[in-house]
Design an enzyme around this catalytic site. Structure first.
Site, PDB file in Angstrom:
ATOM      1  N   LYS A   1      -4.047  -8.932  -5.650  1.00  0.00           N
ATOM      2  CA  LYS A   1      -5.425  -8.609  -6.033  1.00  0.00           C
ATOM      3  C   LYS A   1      -5.461  -7.173  -6.552  1.00  0.00           C
ATOM      4  O   LYS A   1      -5.261  -6.231  -5.800  1.00  0.00           O
ATOM      5  CB  LYS A   1      -6.394  -8.733  -4.846  1.00  0.00           C
ATOM      6  CG  LYS A   1      -7.840  -8.670  -5.355  1.00  0.00           C
ATOM      7  CD  LYS A   1      -8.841  -8.207  -4.350  1.00  0.00           C
ATOM      8  CE  LYS A   1      -8.951  -6.732  -4.208  1.00  0.00           C
ATOM      9  NZ  LYS A   1      -9.507  -6.002  -5.362  1.00  0.00           N
TER      10      LYS A   1
ATOM     11  N   GLU B   1     -10.871  -3.907  -8.402  1.00  0.00           N
ATOM     12  CA  GLU B   1     -11.957  -4.441  -9.242  1.00  0.00           C
ATOM     13  C   GLU B   1     -12.189  -3.554 -10.475  1.00  0.00           C
ATOM     14  O   GLU B   1     -12.684  -4.014 -11.501  1.00  0.00           O
ATOM     15  CB  GLU B   1     -13.258  -4.534  -8.434  1.00  0.00           C
ATOM     16  CG  GLU B   1     -13.733  -3.192  -7.914  1.00  0.00           C
ATOM     17  CD  GLU B   1     -15.008  -3.268  -7.089  1.00  0.00           C
ATOM     18  OE1 GLU B   1     -16.064  -3.488  -7.676  1.00  0.00           O
ATOM     19  OE2 GLU B   1     -14.926  -3.078  -5.860  1.00  0.00           O
TER      20      GLU B   1
ATOM     21  N   GLY C   1      -3.981   1.681  -0.622  1.00  0.00           N
ATOM     22  CA  GLY C   1      -5.417   1.970  -0.678  1.00  0.00           C
ATOM     23  C   GLY C   1      -5.759   3.096   0.277  1.00  0.00           C
ATOM     24  O   GLY C   1      -4.878   3.801   0.783  1.00  0.00           O
ATOM     25  N   GLY C   2      -7.043   3.252   0.545  1.00  0.00           N
ATOM     26  CA  GLY C   2      -7.501   4.320   1.425  1.00  0.00           C
ATOM     27  C   GLY C   2      -7.170   4.017   2.885  1.00  0.00           C
ATOM     28  O   GLY C   2      -6.923   2.863   3.267  1.00  0.00           O
TER      29      GLY C   2
ATOM     30  N   GLU D   1      -9.047   4.050   5.561  1.00  0.00           N
ATOM     31  CA  GLU D   1      -9.997   3.162   6.256  1.00  0.00           C
ATOM     32  C   GLU D   1      -9.726   1.701   5.907  1.00  0.00           C
ATOM     33  O   GLU D   1      -9.732   0.828   6.776  1.00  0.00           O
ATOM     34  CB  GLU D   1     -11.450   3.549   5.934  1.00  0.00           C
ATOM     35  CG  GLU D   1     -11.934   4.759   6.736  1.00  0.00           C
ATOM     36  CD  GLU D   1     -11.403   4.781   8.190  1.00  0.00           C
ATOM     37  OE1 GLU D   1     -11.612   3.795   8.917  1.00  0.00           O
ATOM     38  OE2 GLU D   1     -10.735   5.766   8.585  1.00  0.00           O
ATOM     39  N   THR D   2      -9.477   1.437   4.614  1.00  0.00           N
ATOM     40  CA  THR D   2      -9.132   0.065   4.212  1.00  0.00           C
ATOM     41  C   THR D   2      -7.864  -0.369   4.946  1.00  0.00           C
ATOM     42  O   THR D   2      -7.747  -1.513   5.403  1.00  0.00           O
ATOM     43  CB  THR D   2      -8.904  -0.004   2.680  1.00  0.00           C
ATOM     44  OG1 THR D   2     -10.027   0.590   2.036  1.00  0.00           O
ATOM     45  CG2 THR D   2      -8.721  -1.412   2.187  1.00  0.00           C
ATOM     46  N   GLY D   3      -6.934   0.563   5.090  1.00  0.00           N
ATOM     47  CA  GLY D   3      -5.672   0.268   5.779  1.00  0.00           C
ATOM     48  C   GLY D   3      -5.891  -0.163   7.220  1.00  0.00           C
ATOM     49  O   GLY D   3      -5.226  -1.073   7.715  1.00  0.00           O
TER      50      GLY D   3
ATOM     51  N   GLU E   1       0.382   1.619   2.311  1.00  0.00           N
ATOM     52  CA  GLU E   1       0.575   2.910   1.640  1.00  0.00           C
ATOM     53  C   GLU E   1      -0.810   3.495   1.472  1.00  0.00           C
ATOM     54  O   GLU E   1      -1.602   3.030   0.639  1.00  0.00           O
ATOM     55  CB  GLU E   1       1.247   2.690   0.271  1.00  0.00           C
ATOM     56  CG  GLU E   1       2.600   1.999   0.328  1.00  0.00           C
ATOM     57  CD  GLU E   1       3.668   2.854   0.992  1.00  0.00           C
ATOM     58  OE1 GLU E   1       3.467   4.074   1.139  1.00  0.00           O
ATOM     59  OE2 GLU E   1       4.692   2.285   1.396  1.00  0.00           O
TER      60      GLU E   1
ATOM     61  N   CYS F   1      -2.058   9.631  -4.676  1.00  0.00           N
ATOM     62  CA  CYS F   1      -1.934   9.756  -3.220  1.00  0.00           C
ATOM     63  C   CYS F   1      -1.107  10.965  -2.828  1.00  0.00           C
ATOM     64  O   CYS F   1      -1.234  11.464  -1.719  1.00  0.00           O
ATOM     65  CB  CYS F   1      -1.308   8.487  -2.664  1.00  0.00           C
ATOM     66  SG  CYS F   1       0.147   8.003  -3.598  1.00  0.00           S
TER      67      CYS F   1
ATOM     68  N   GLU G   1      -9.423  13.693   2.059  1.00  0.00           N
ATOM     69  CA  GLU G   1      -8.884  13.300   0.760  1.00  0.00           C
ATOM     70  C   GLU G   1     -10.056  13.192  -0.222  1.00  0.00           C
ATOM     71  O   GLU G   1     -11.015  12.455   0.024  1.00  0.00           O
ATOM     72  CB  GLU G   1      -8.162  11.948   0.865  1.00  0.00           C
ATOM     73  CG  GLU G   1      -7.480  11.588  -0.434  1.00  0.00           C
ATOM     74  CD  GLU G   1      -6.757  10.247  -0.387  1.00  0.00           C
ATOM     75  OE1 GLU G   1      -7.311   9.280   0.158  1.00  0.00           O
ATOM     76  OE2 GLU G   1      -5.636  10.168  -0.922  1.00  0.00           O
TER      77      GLU G   1
HETATM   78  P1  NDP Z   1      -9.525   1.391  -1.612  1.00  0.00           P
HETATM   79  O1  NDP Z   1      -9.068   1.494  -0.221  1.00  0.00           O
HETATM   80  O2  NDP Z   1     -10.981   1.530  -1.880  1.00  0.00           O
HETATM   81  O3  NDP Z   1      -9.109  -0.014  -2.249  1.00  0.00           O
HETATM   82  C1  NDP Z   1      -7.763  -0.409  -2.323  1.00  0.00           C
HETATM   83  C2  NDP Z   1      -7.723  -1.905  -2.570  1.00  0.00           C
HETATM   84  O4  NDP Z   1      -8.151  -2.569  -1.368  1.00  0.00           O
HETATM   85  C3  NDP Z   1      -8.672  -2.371  -3.675  1.00  0.00           C
HETATM   86  O5  NDP Z   1      -8.085  -3.433  -4.375  1.00  0.00           O
HETATM   87  C4  NDP Z   1      -9.872  -2.847  -2.863  1.00  0.00           C
HETATM   88  O6  NDP Z   1     -10.689  -3.733  -3.567  1.00  0.00           O
HETATM   89  C5  NDP Z   1      -9.185  -3.494  -1.691  1.00  0.00           C
HETATM   90  N1  NDP Z   1     -10.014  -3.671  -0.499  1.00  0.00           N
HETATM   91  C6  NDP Z   1     -10.970  -2.857  -0.021  1.00  0.00           C
HETATM   92  N2  NDP Z   1     -11.473  -3.355   1.130  1.00  0.00           N
HETATM   93  C7  NDP Z   1     -10.816  -4.521   1.377  1.00  0.00           C
HETATM   94  C8  NDP Z   1     -10.888  -5.512   2.413  1.00  0.00           C
HETATM   95  N3  NDP Z   1     -11.727  -5.406   3.433  1.00  0.00           N
HETATM   96  N4  NDP Z   1     -10.083  -6.583   2.344  1.00  0.00           N
HETATM   97  C9  NDP Z   1      -9.195  -6.704   1.318  1.00  0.00           C
HETATM   98  N5  NDP Z   1      -9.089  -5.803   0.300  1.00  0.00           N
HETATM   99  C10 NDP Z   1      -9.887  -4.721   0.344  1.00  0.00           C
HETATM  100  O7  NDP Z   1      -8.679   2.466  -2.459  1.00  0.00           O
HETATM  101  P2  NDP Z   1      -8.864   2.912  -3.967  1.00  0.00           P
HETATM  102  O8  NDP Z   1      -8.704   1.750  -4.895  1.00  0.00           O
HETATM  103  O9  NDP Z   1     -10.083   3.752  -4.081  1.00  0.00           O
HETATM  104  O10 NDP Z   1      -7.550   3.809  -4.150  1.00  0.00           O
HETATM  105  C11 NDP Z   1      -7.464   5.110  -3.711  1.00  0.00           C
HETATM  106  C12 NDP Z   1      -6.756   5.208  -2.369  1.00  0.00           C
HETATM  107  O11 NDP Z   1      -5.448   4.657  -2.455  1.00  0.00           O
HETATM  108  C13 NDP Z   1      -6.560   6.659  -1.950  1.00  0.00           C
HETATM  109  O12 NDP Z   1      -6.846   6.814  -0.587  1.00  0.00           O
HETATM  110  C14 NDP Z   1      -5.074   6.906  -2.228  1.00  0.00           C
HETATM  111  O13 NDP Z   1      -4.511   7.943  -1.471  1.00  0.00           O
HETATM  112  C15 NDP Z   1      -4.499   5.574  -1.911  1.00  0.00           C
HETATM  113  N6  NDP Z   1      -3.205   5.441  -2.573  1.00  0.00           N
HETATM  114  C16 NDP Z   1      -2.069   5.506  -1.794  1.00  0.00           C
HETATM  115  C17 NDP Z   1      -0.812   5.477  -2.389  1.00  0.00           C
HETATM  116  C18 NDP Z   1       0.438   5.549  -1.564  1.00  0.00           C
HETATM  117  O14 NDP Z   1       1.522   5.306  -2.107  1.00  0.00           O
HETATM  118  N7  NDP Z   1       0.361   5.870  -0.282  1.00  0.00           N
HETATM  119  C19 NDP Z   1      -0.663   5.398  -3.853  1.00  0.00           C
HETATM  120  C20 NDP Z   1      -1.927   5.319  -4.557  1.00  0.00           C
HETATM  121  C21 NDP Z   1      -3.139   5.343  -3.931  1.00  0.00           C
HETATM  122  P3  NDP Z   1     -11.792  -3.230  -4.638  1.00  0.00           P
HETATM  123  O15 NDP Z   1     -11.692  -1.748  -4.775  1.00  0.00           O
HETATM  124  O16 NDP Z   1     -11.401  -3.941  -5.847  1.00  0.00           O
HETATM  125  O17 NDP Z   1     -13.106  -3.659  -4.103  1.00  0.00           O
END
Ligand code: NDP
Length: 533
Positions: free
Chosen positions: A195, A198, A248-249, A251-253, A270, A304, A414
């Site tokens: 996925k 968005e 992702g972020g 909190e999402t993690g 990550e 990140c 962040e």
């Molecule tokens: P988000 O956490 O907002 O989203 C990441 C992905 O998770 C998106 O596809 C999002 O969907 C999806 N998502 C969100 N909530 C859920 C859920 N409850 N269930 C399933 N999927 C979900 O991150 P961002 O896209 O804003 O990216 C930025 C973040 O990613 C930063 O914190 C950055 O540090 C981190 N990051 C980490 C890296 C690493 O290697 N450690 C590399 C690059 C980025 P959608 O947004 O489509 O709604």
């Protein structure tokens, strides 16, 4: 082939670059075209103009469920999961070639969709075929293991794929992060459902079509565009999913980690970062300033490993700050149309991300910090090419400083924007303490001409990645991942490949039938010293 009349031609406003966007983007489950998603359509915006560039259809709940069914059936069929390592390797190698041919087009498309400078994306996407070639090579070179068991026992260990795996990608490096995850997962023989964010689904959907061309069987790689709270959530909660791999972020993690734990699924996360960069007085100062600017402002600070906490030895602080401000001004002068190959930095991805950068500057001022340069949304025509900066989410590269910087909001949170803060340190111990004063632990950098010091300090930083006199170097072989709140697990290399497989230990008695009868009868009437275990 997609008929040419279904191609919508988007023209970059200033440069007239022609980017072919399809009119039928939607879920990809294999084959040569997308299916029509029956969920809520997703408008896709270009952040450099705040205008809609296309609409992507998203899957309904029923279509998500049937994609999971398809992925499981395909896995069980063995068409990919039990195909030979050599045949999977050949397909991945072919995909690498097809991707390489398409990089210039995909870089422009990703620039339009993310707002990132096209120069960055040409360089970044140009590396991606390496990930596919690397894991194609892993398949040709990985060897099994025979364990040193005692007695007449042959114990060999095979690695097998996990099953259906779900990968969730962020907006900032749409294709890079997806390919980093897809390559080891496919190499290992899994069925993969991805996925994308968005906000930035386009280039990954194009990659899906290339996968079909390369020979990935239908149902082995599926791409479901849509929102995390709907499509993402419905994928990760399914109990057939054997591994979830999120970037992702933080909190999402945590949210997805709780679901993975409940389902006993493997999990790689990550997550966020707040990279410190330590600049010692013995460093080559101009190289350090250049390195800091690359770390901090590439992708408009939306990486990140973005260098956001710059920690400079007090003896060189003033000279460093003067050079830094000069360099930042030159970056700002060259901001323009992201599709202009001379453009230095693009806008932020969205209005909420722009507000976050604006908000942190306001709260830093309230905390008594100083804005050394930048700090505002940009307006008016670009000095580079006249592009209307006010029409997009452009924010100035921004440097904050002040006595209270360590422990302030901008130090801890962040931001994911072009906003950095600079503090001073007195000696090595002070530098390490300040660098580790953070909940995140992903990337860090050290600038010094003293090699021993570089390695000594690297060993003491709480970071999964440490660069010395460099930043953001990445390679398919090099482990990538964070400590502390930056996540669990690693991408890249053999660690990633192994994380997409599970071991199977096969143990065979190789003693003769006579010896077995004589020695292995546990319930024998006469012999009590029979081996157990
Ligand atoms: P988000 O956490 O907002 O989203 C990441 C992905 O998770 C998106 O596809 C999002 O969907 C999806 N998502 C969100 N909530 C859920 C859920 N409850 N269930 C399933 N999927 C979900 O991150 P961002 O896209 O804003 O990216 C930025 C973040 O990613 C930063 O914190 C950055 O540090 C981190 N990051 C980490 C890296 C690493 O290697 N450690 C590399 C690059 C980025 P959608 O947004 O489509 O709604």
């Amino acid at each position: 082939m997609i008929p040419s009349k279904s191609l919508k031609i988007m023209a970059s406003r200033m440069l007239g670059s022609k980017i072919a966007l399809r009119s039928d983007y939607g879920p990809f489950i294999g084959g040569a075209k997308f299916i029509k998603g029956e969920g809520t359509p997703l408008p896709v915006e270009s952040p450099s103009t705040c205008s809609n560039i296309t609409t992507v259809s998203t899957p309904s709940s029923a279509q998500i469920a049937s994609t999971l069914d398809l992925a499981q059936l395909t896995f069980d069929s063995g068409v990919w999961s039990r195909s030979s390592a050599l045949s999977r390797s050949k397909v991945l190698a072919k995909l690498a070639v097809l991707l390489e041919e398409k990089v210039p087009e995909l870089a422009e498309m990703e620039s339009l969709n993310t707002g990132r400078a096209v120069r960055e994306l040409k360089a970044q996407l140009g590396r991606l075929p390496d990930w596919l070639s690397y894991f194609a090579a892993v398949l040709r070179t990985t060897e099994g293991t025979v364990m040193p068991t005692e007695g007449e026992i042959l114990n060999y260990v095979k690695r097998q794929p996990l099953g259906v795996v779900v990968q969730i990608a962020p907006f900032n490096h749409p294709l890079l992060i997806a390919v980093k995850k897809i390559a080891p997962a496919l190499a290992a023989g899994n069925s993969v459902i991805v996925k994308p964010s968005e906000l930035t689904p386009l280039t990954l959907l194009e990659f899906g079509l290339l996968a079909t061309k390369a020979g990935i069987p239908d149902g082995v790689l599926c791409i479901l565009p849509g929102e995390g709270r709907t499509v993402g959530k419905e994928l990760v909660v399914d109990r057939r999913v054997k591994k979830i791999d999120l970037t992702g972020g933080t909190e999402t993690g945590r949210v997805i980690g709780a679901i993975a734990g409940g389902n006993l699924a493997s999990y790689t996360a990550e997550l966020g970062g707040k990279a410190p960069i330590i600049v010692f007085e013995d460093s080559d100062l101009q190289n350090a300033v250049n390195g800091v600017c690359f770390a901090s402002f590439v992708a408009s600070g939306q990486t990140c490993v973005s260098g956001t906490r710059i920690i400079v030895q007090d003896s060189i602080y003033d000279e460093f700050m003067a050079k830094l401000k000069e360099k930042v001004a030159s970056i700002e002068r060259r901001m323009g149309d992201p599709l202009n190959p001379l453009s230095s930095m693009g806008p932020l991805i969205s209005r909420p991300q722009l507000s976050k950068s604006e908000g942190i500057v306001a709260s830093s001022l309230a905390e008594g910090l100083t804005v050394e340069c930048g700090g505002k949304r940009m307006n008016g025509p670009s000095p580079l090419d006249g592009f209307d900066l006010g029409g997009g989410y452009f924010f100035q590269p921004t440097v904050l400083s002040g006595d209270g910087v360590v422990g302030s909001k901008v130090w801890k949170e962040e931001i994911f924007g072009p906003v950095i803060c600079v503090s001073k340190f007195s000696d090595e111990a002070d530098a390490i303490k300040k660098a580790n004063d953070c909940d995140f632990g992903l990337g860090a950098a050290i600038w010094t001409s003293n090699g021993a010091r570089g390695h000594r300090v690297a060993g003491l930083l709480d970071s999964g990645l440490v660069w010395i006199n460099s930043h953001h170097r990445n390679d398919p072989s090099s482990p990538w991942g964070g400590m502390k709140d930056s996540g669990i697990g690693r991408e890249n290399g053999m660690e990633a490949y192994r994380s997409y497989t599970q071991s199977k230990s096969v143990i065979m008695n190789v003693a003769s039938e006579e010896k077995t009868r004589a020695n292995d009868d546990w319930f024998s009437d006469s012999k009590l010293d029979v081996r157990y275990g």
